[in-house]
Scaffold this motif. Structure first.
Motif, PDB file in Angstrom:
ATOM      1  N   LYS A  70    -164.966-118.510 -47.527  1.00  0.00           N
ATOM      2  CA  LYS A  70    -165.443-117.642 -46.455  1.00  0.00           C
ATOM      3  C   LYS A  70    -164.604-117.888 -45.189  1.00  0.00           C
ATOM      4  N   PRO A  71    -164.640-116.946 -44.244  1.00  0.00           N
ATOM      5  CA  PRO A  71    -163.931-117.180 -42.975  1.00  0.00           C
ATOM      6  C   PRO A  71    -164.416-118.438 -42.251  1.00  0.00           C
ATOM      7  N   ALA A  72    -165.718-118.736 -42.345  1.00  0.00           N
ATOM      8  CA  ALA A  72    -166.231-119.957 -41.721  1.00  0.00           C
ATOM      9  C   ALA A  72    -165.637-121.206 -42.379  1.00  0.00           C
ATOM     10  N   ALA A 107    -170.700-122.625 -33.227  1.00  0.00           N
ATOM     11  CA  ALA A 107    -171.419-123.519 -34.139  1.00  0.00           C
ATOM     12  C   ALA A 107    -170.453-124.256 -35.061  1.00  0.00           C
ATOM     13  N   ILE A 108    -169.389-123.571 -35.503  1.00  0.00           N
ATOM     14  CA  ILE A 108    -168.411-124.212 -36.390  1.00  0.00           C
ATOM     15  C   ILE A 108    -167.616-125.260 -35.621  1.00  0.00           C
ATOM     16  N   GLN A 159    -162.891-111.731 -36.831  1.00  0.00           N
ATOM     17  CA  GLN A 159    -164.091-110.910 -36.849  1.00  0.00           C
ATOM     18  C   GLN A 159    -165.380-111.722 -36.776  1.00  0.00           C
ATOM     19  N   LEU A 160    -165.296-113.050 -36.735  1.00  0.00           N
ATOM     20  CA  LEU A 160    -166.502-113.871 -36.645  1.00  0.00           C
ATOM     21  C   LEU A 160    -167.148-113.718 -35.280  1.00  0.00           C
ATOM     22  N   HIS A 161    -168.479-113.887 -35.252  1.00  0.00           N
ATOM     23  CA  HIS A 161    -169.223-113.781 -34.001  1.00  0.00           C
ATOM     24  C   HIS A 161    -168.931-115.009 -33.130  1.00  0.00           C
ATOM     25  N   PRO A 162    -168.895-114.841 -31.797  1.00  0.00           N
ATOM     26  CA  PRO A 162    -168.628-116.017 -30.940  1.00  0.00           C
ATOM     27  C   PRO A 162    -169.627-117.148 -31.123  1.00  0.00           C
TER      28      PRO A 162
END
Length: 470
Positions: A136-138, A202-203, A194-197
């Motif tokens: 995943k992107p995370a 959190a990451i 595209q991930l949320h800020p």
């Protein structure tokens, strides 16, 4: 003679002209017939402009091969390619055919090379994205941050919690793909953008601690009790050493973890005893000196407990002093019906939730019973608190008074703003009404049944009758 010869000559010329014309027409008709025989059994097929076609059957393959040979025949014969061979040509078309030179028909254009390239380009990303499902992107952002902090893929594999359980080899392959595969790195970067800020924050808060950060934290002594201000000052002194999203609370939590595992500079780990004897819990407990243990006393807590104990004792003392004044006892109504009257109960005001027992210490005509009804507050204490039965916000603090006369009759006087209903009859403010046995008393949608102890009231009336003649 001359006229006859001239007529014969004209007739012969006409005959020859017609003969030659008929021969030309026959030759054209023969050509048309040959072409119609060649193409009569094969209708012209419609071709689609789409680049995806269905597979052809065997008979269609034969027909297509015959159609290719027929196009060659048409090209040599000079017949227009778009004309149907089954119909006879008109006279105007004959002239056009006779005048038009026999030029070969150009072959059908081949499919543009752009279509095949477009098909190939559309298939390539599909093959690439097959391997991007688990990552995943995370996960990619966690991997990049962890590698930048530790520079060790083994530590990343052991310390980072991804969305899936990746092996060390999968982590290594993914890192090398992000570095050296342009397609995968481009797709991963687009997905991470595209991930949320909030997800990015959190990451980043889960980033592993580097060796430089742990070295600075280990200098804080284990015997000291550092506060958040201590770690905040450490952040201000070394802004380049710590990660951007580090906070004083995160540093304090990691310092406590290091202290738990004896990773600070002033901490030493005792070596295990050599030999067969291993220190167990009971042996370690025997080594503890109880005199050295500090008794940590909390003065604030002891003061609060003392004040609470003093307050409770004062309340108990007040209740004991007021016990002799109570004439009404409140009993909760349960499923089992208990007797309403005893030797001291004169009357009962029974509700849906509770019942109020009206008692007198000395039931005699000399000491008549008088009980107040209403809503109890801190400043107003009454005998019968109607708020125990239900919502009593419409009831006055002193709604009414129930009195027992010397002759054994009960009367209720309304002293509140709202009326009191006795068996459906309203008793307004300042009025009173006689209560009989089984009377229904309604006060602001709260209903009660008034029950009288007939035996005890009969004794009171008998005593009153004895006193009256004297």
């Amino acid at each position: 003679m001359d006229k006859d010869s001239q007529g014969l000559l004209d007739s012969s010329l006409m005959a020859s002209g017609t003969a030659s014309r008929s021969e030309d027409e026959e030759s054209l008709a023969g050509q048309k017939r040959a072409s119609s025989q060649a193409l009569g059994t094969i209708p012209k097929r419609r071709s689609s402009s789409r680049f995806i076609k269905r597979k052809k059957f065997d008979d269609e393959l034969v027909e297509s091969s015959l159609a290719k040979s027929s196009t060659r025949v048409k090209g040599t014969s000079g017949v227009e390619p778009g004309r149907c061979s089954g119909s006879e040509p008109s006279s105007s078309e004959k002239k056009k055919v006779s005048k038009a030179p026999s030029t070969p028909v150009p072959p059908s254009p081949a499919p543009a090379p752009g279509l095949s390239k477009r098909v190939k380009k559309s298939k390539q990303p599909l093959q690439v994205t097959k391997d991007l499902g688990r990552w995943k992107p995370a996960d990619d952002l966690l991997l990049i941050n962890a590698v930048l902090q530790t520079n060790d893929l083994t530590s990343v594999h052991l310390g980072v919690k991804f969305s899936c359980r990746f092996t060390l080899r999968e982590v290594q392959e993914r890192w090398y793909a992000l570095l050296y595969d342009p397609v995968i790195s481009k797709l991963a970067c687009q997905a991470m953008r595209q991930l949320h800020p909030e997800a990015i924050a959190a990451i980043q808060s889960k980033a592993l601690f580097s060796k430089a950060e742990e070295q600075l934290l280990s200098k804080v002594g284990s015997a000291s009790q550092p506060t958040l201000e201590t770690f905040q000052e450490l952040l201000h002194r070394h802004p380049d050493a710590f990660y951007l999203t580090r906070t004083a609370k995160a540093l304090q939590a990691h310092w406590q973890l290091m202290k738990q595992y004896y990773l600070l500079e002033d901490q030493t780990v005792q070596p295990l005893p050599k030999g067969d004897q291993v220190l167990n819990f009971s042996d370690a407990e025997d080594l503890i000196d109880d005199s050295k243990l500090k008794d940590m006393r909390d003065e604030v807590l002891e003061h609060e407990l003392t004040v609470a104990d003093r307050r409770q004792k004062r309340e108990i003392r007040q209740l004991e002093q007021e016990l002799h004044k109570w004439q009404v006892l409140v009993d909760s109504i349960t499923g089992m019906s208990s007797p309403d009257f005893d030797s001291q109960t004169l009357a009962v005001l029974r509700g849906r939730m509770v019942r109020y027992l009206m008692r007198s210490r000395e039931p005699s005509p000399a000491s008549p019973l008088q009980i107040t009804l209403g809503r109890a507050t801190k400043d107003n204490q009454i005998d019968v608190d109607l708020s125990l039965e239900g919502p009593a916000w419409k009831i006055s603090r002193k709604q009414g008074v129930i009195k027992l006369k010397n002759n054994g009759d009960f009367f209720i006087a309304n002293e509140g703003r709202r009326p009191i209903y006795i068996d459906g009859r309203p008793v307004l403010c300042g009025s009173k009404w006689r209560l009989s046995n089984n009377s229904v008393v309604e006060i602001a949608s709260l209903r009660f049944v008034f029950l009288i102890n007939q035996d005890l009231i009969a004794l009171i009336r008998a005593e009153a009758a004895k006193i009256t003649p004297q």
